[in-house]
Scaffold this motif. Structure first.
Motif, PDB file in Angstrom:
ATOM      1  N   VAL A 170       0.845  -1.203   0.000  1.00 16.97           N
ATOM      2  CA  VAL A 170       0.000   0.000   0.000  1.00 16.97           C
ATOM      3  C   VAL A 170       0.879   1.252   0.000  1.00 16.97           C
ATOM      4  CG1 VAL A 170      -1.627   1.347   1.384  1.00 16.97           C
ATOM      5  CG2 VAL A 170      -2.008  -1.105   1.060  1.00 16.97           C
ATOM      6  N   VAL A 171       1.903   1.252   0.835  1.00 15.92           N
ATOM      7  CA  VAL A 171       2.817   2.400   0.891  1.00 15.92           C
ATOM      8  C   VAL A 171       3.491   2.615  -0.461  1.00 15.92           C
ATOM      9  CG1 VAL A 171       4.998   3.186   1.895  1.00 15.92           C
ATOM     10  CG2 VAL A 171       3.197   2.288   3.375  1.00 15.92           C
ATOM     11  N   ALA A 172       3.971   1.542  -1.076  1.00 13.07           N
ATOM     12  CA  ALA A 172       4.636   1.663  -2.377  1.00 13.07           C
ATOM     13  C   ALA A 172       3.667   2.122  -3.462  1.00 13.07           C
ATOM     14  CB  ALA A 172       5.261   0.316  -2.763  1.00 13.07           C
ATOM     15  N   LEU A 218       3.031  10.098  -2.264  1.00 12.28           N
ATOM     16  CA  LEU A 218       2.953  10.177  -0.818  1.00 12.28           C
ATOM     17  C   LEU A 218       4.130   9.438  -0.179  1.00 12.28           C
ATOM     18  CD1 LEU A 218      -0.876   9.539  -0.269  1.00 12.28           C
ATOM     19  CD2 LEU A 218       0.334  11.735  -0.239  1.00 12.28           C
ATOM     20  N   ASP A 219       4.700  10.039   0.841  1.00 13.53           N
ATOM     21  CA  ASP A 219       5.824   9.448   1.573  1.00 13.53           C
ATOM     22  C   ASP A 219       5.281   8.913   2.893  1.00 13.53           C
ATOM     23  OD1 ASP A 219       8.243   8.683   2.592  1.00 13.53           O
ATOM     24  OD2 ASP A 219       8.952  10.721   3.007  1.00 13.53           O
ATOM     25  N   THR A 246       3.817   1.553   9.092  1.00 13.27           N
ATOM     26  CA  THR A 246       3.126   1.713  10.371  1.00 13.27           C
ATOM     27  C   THR A 246       1.949   2.671  10.272  1.00 13.27           C
ATOM     28  OG1 THR A 246       4.690   3.448  11.033  1.00 13.27           O
ATOM     29  CG2 THR A 246       5.183   1.193  11.714  1.00 13.27           C
ATOM     30  N   SER A 247       1.814   3.334   9.138  1.00  9.15           N
ATOM     31  CA  SER A 247       0.672   4.224   8.902  1.00  9.15           C
ATOM     32  C   SER A 247      -0.542   3.489   8.359  1.00  9.15           C
ATOM     33  CB  SER A 247       1.056   5.331   7.907  1.00  9.15           C
ATOM     34  OG  SER A 247       2.067   6.153   8.408  1.00  9.15           O
ATOM     35  N   GLY A 264      -0.365  20.679   6.770  1.00 16.62           N
ATOM     36  CA  GLY A 264      -1.044  20.629   8.053  1.00 16.62           C
ATOM     37  C   GLY A 264      -1.938  19.435   8.256  1.00 16.62           C
ATOM     38  N   MET A 265      -2.068  18.547   7.238  1.00 12.16           N
ATOM     39  CA  MET A 265      -3.012  17.434   7.338  1.00 12.16           C
ATOM     40  C   MET A 265      -2.334  16.113   7.709  1.00 12.16           C
ATOM     41  SD  MET A 265      -5.863  18.870   6.958  1.00 12.16           S
ATOM     42  CE  MET A 265      -6.904  17.414   6.929  1.00 12.16           C
ATOM     43  N   GLU A 266      -1.041  16.136   7.940  1.00 12.66           N
ATOM     44  CA  GLU A 266      -0.313  14.896   8.201  1.00 12.66           C
ATOM     45  C   GLU A 266      -0.887  14.124   9.388  1.00 12.66           C
ATOM     46  OE1 GLU A 266       1.001  17.892   8.021  1.00 12.66           O
ATOM     47  OE2 GLU A 266       2.324  17.923   6.264  1.00 12.66           O
TER      48      GLU A 266
END
Length: 390
Positions: free
Chosen positions: A74-76, A84-85, A89-90, A220-222
């Protein structure tokens, strides 16, 4: 014998419009352009990955947060497609996007909190907010463009406002928030200390040539945005019910604690297969390309027969302006008569609306169907319309 008292949120709730119209389609043999799902199988590569995973991998409980392989995939996928970086763990893997929405709401909303919902809206949002003890506050979007108006949103925000739910691209309209809309919504979230629950399941089903932009990427949305995705929508495998939430690790951890007492896990063989498919860009691209062709088929057929369509550039759905198309019926009456008389199931847009001033002149049709089925559906609708108007 008296029935014990049940929770009024559910006891007084009708069956969802999607199940109602699909049930009528099954009963009558109608073409189902109502509920959103492709009629064909998922991509062969996805089924091959599932077969291998079923034969070679464990069928026991996977980790609650999801298989590490899927979280990394999903991250990749988001790094490649949206820039998106993120960290694995997110990511929390859920049993479908609706469970992801439920987990996010349970993690964010406390009793008495107000949650901004934009109408029209997927019909699960409001009941989930109410069950968490929150208060839905509806903000009406206006056809045909369904734009977000800053003054209207600001007027709805109070000291009790805790979050907003943003569905982008938007079901049922098929529209996409502009860059200016996203920047404005992010500014309001930061200014008023709001969470944003971002239902982005249609992020990969766009036909405008633009890369999807998430509210999570806005300044600001991180730590404020909870981004929801769906393998079912990306690969056309809605029954698999594989979804996920992406958020700052400290937020994702709390969402995971809500998730662990809803479904806890998702079948591991499905997770393995989705992880493999996400790592292969050609699979998702081929799905979207196929839906672009069936979308064009439906739009061209409807336009040729004199139906007037609302602007859209995403999702599996097309909206028809009924009076402009020569149909003197409200959307609910149209939907019920069309399934019984024309043999075509649709969704009345007003069924996805709470609050005042619901538009009752718009019907939603699903285009991720075989072209022959779409052509037949258009012909049936056109013949029936001509009978009721002559």
């Amino acid at each position: 014998m008296t029935t014990p008292r049940l929770h009024p949120i559910y006891a007084e709730m009708p069956v969802t419009i999607f199940e109602e119209m699909s049930g009528l389609a099954r009963e009558t043999g109608a073409i189902n352009l109502g509920q959103g799902f492709p009629d064909g199988p998922p991509p062969l590569a996805l089924l091959d990955a599932l077969a291998r995973a079923s034969a070679e991998q464990s069928h026991q409980y996977p980790p609650m947060a999801g298989l590490p392989e899927l979280r990394r995939a999903v991250v990749a996928f988001y790094a490649r497609t949206q820039g998106l970086d993120l960290s694995p763990t997110s990511v929390i893997v859920t049993s479908g996007a609706t469970e992801a929405v439920a987990s996010a709401i349970l993690a964010v909303v406390q009793p008495g909190d107000e949650v901004l919902l934009f109408s029209p809206a997927y019909d699960a949002y409001a009941p989930l907010v109410r069950r968490a003890g929150g208060v839905p506050v509806f903000i009406a979007l206006s056809p045909p463009l369904w734009c977000y108006d800053r003054a209207t949103i600001e007027a709805a925000i109070t000291p009790r406002t805790r979050a907003l739910v943003l569905n982008d691209p938007l079901n049922p309209t098929g529209t996409v928030a502009s860059a200016a809309d996203l920047a404005m919504l992010a500014e309001l979230c930061v200014q008023h200390d709001l969470f944003a629950i971002c239902d982005e399941v249609w992020e990969n089903v766009r036909f405008d040539g633009q890369r999807h932009a998430s509210l999570l990427a806005q300044p600001g949305m991180e730590t404020r945005a909870l981004k929801i995705g769906s393998a079912g929508k990306i690969f056309g495998a809605t029954g698999w019910k594989v979804g996920w939430i992406v958020a700052a690790p400290q937020v994702a951890a709390v969402v995971g604690r809500a998730h662990q007492f809803l479904t806890f896990t998702t079948p591991p063989m499905l997770q393995w297969a989705v992880a493999e498919a996400l790592d292969r860009p050609d699979i998702a691209q081929s799905c979207t390309a196929g839906w672009a062709e069936t979308r064009a088929c439906l739009l061209e057929g409807l336009t040729r027969e004199g139906f007037v369509l609302l602007p859209s550039s995403a999702t599996w759905f097309t909206c028809v302006d009924l009076p402009a198309s020569g149909i003197p019926l409200d959307d609910r009456t149209f939907a019920m008569r069309a399934v019984n008389k024309a043999g075509v199931a649709s969704i009345p847009l007003s069924a996805l609306w709470e609050g005042a001033n619901a538009p009752t002149h718009i019907a939603r049709l699903c285009h991720c169907k075989p072209e022959a089925m779409l052509i037949e559906a258009v012909e049936r609708l056109a013949r029936w319309r001509d009978r009721i108007t002559t």
